[in-house]
Motif scaffolding. Structure first.
Motif, PDB file in Angstrom:
ATOM      1  N   THR A  41       6.805   1.577   0.786  1.00 27.03           N
ATOM      2  CA  THR A  41       5.738   0.594   1.009  1.00 27.03           C
ATOM      3  C   THR A  41       6.318  -0.814   1.070  1.00 27.03           C
ATOM      4  OG1 THR A  41       4.096   1.997  -0.079  1.00 27.03           O
ATOM      5  CG2 THR A  41       3.582  -0.358   0.088  1.00 27.03           C
ATOM      6  N   ALA A  44       8.241  -1.139   4.273  1.00 28.64           N
ATOM      7  CA  ALA A  44       7.328  -1.110   5.419  1.00 28.64           C
ATOM      8  C   ALA A  44       6.670  -2.468   5.612  1.00 28.64           C
ATOM      9  CB  ALA A  44       6.268  -0.026   5.219  1.00 28.64           C
ATOM     10  N   GLN A  52       8.029   2.449   7.618  1.00 30.09           N
ATOM     11  CA  GLN A  52       6.638   2.591   8.039  1.00 30.09           C
ATOM     12  C   GLN A  52       6.345   4.037   8.407  1.00 30.09           C
ATOM     13  OE1 GLN A  52       6.859  -0.253  11.188  1.00 30.09           O
ATOM     14  NE2 GLN A  52       6.572  -2.009   9.828  1.00 30.09           N
ATOM     15  N   TRP A  75      -0.186   3.497   9.199  1.00 33.94           N
ATOM     16  CA  TRP A  75       1.257   3.220   9.196  1.00 33.94           C
ATOM     17  C   TRP A  75       1.947   3.805  10.415  1.00 33.94           C
ATOM     18  CZ3 TRP A  75       3.177  -0.757   7.092  1.00 33.94           C
ATOM     19  CH2 TRP A  75       2.582  -1.304   5.964  1.00 33.94           C
TER      20      TRP A  75
END
Length: 135
Positions: A41, A44, A52, A75
């Motif tokens: 996370t 990303a 991602q 995502w």
């Protein structure tokens, strides 16, 4: 894993991704899927396409996070639309029909307005890989 953790905690985006991958695979310690999701996370949000994509895969399959197809779709879209990932585009297309109209709309709005956090400008080292296909 120790060096990746030090670099990740220092804010190096690729190290965050690599630490997530090490935690997912159990390299250098026991597998830690929630920890992997956390580091994916962070990476990303800094704009790393593979992070991602991997985060989307975790949400799709419920690995280390509560399974959530809307967040997986979100995502995948970010990886596809913002980062140009063709595989993520195909996965987003595959998930799209399974979502409610509201889930699609929310995910698509997020992807359309997504901008990597500023630290991404300093990220340049190659990442180590993607999660294996689970299907």
């Amino acid at each position: 894993r120790m060096w990746a953790e030090r670099a990740a905690k220092a804010g190096v985006a690729e190290a965050m991704f690599n630490l997530g991958l090490f935690m997912y695979e159990g390299q250098g310690g026991p597998p830690d899927l929630p920890g992997a999701a956390d580091w994916f996370t962070r990476a990303a949000k800094l704009g790393l396409k593979d992070a991602q994509y991997n985060l989307a895969r975790l949400y799709e399959n419920g690995y280390g996070v509560t399974q959530n197809f809307s967040l997986a779709y979100q995502w995948y879209l970010v990886a596809a639309d913002v980062s140009g990932d063709k595989e993520a585009h195909a996965d987003a297309d595959r998930l799209r029909p399974t979502l409610t109209a509201e889930g699609r709309k929310t995910a698509e709005r997020f992807a359309q307005t997504f901008h990597p956090e500023p630290a991404a400008a300093f990220a340049s080292a190659p990442t180590t890989g993607r999660l294996a296909q689970t299907r």
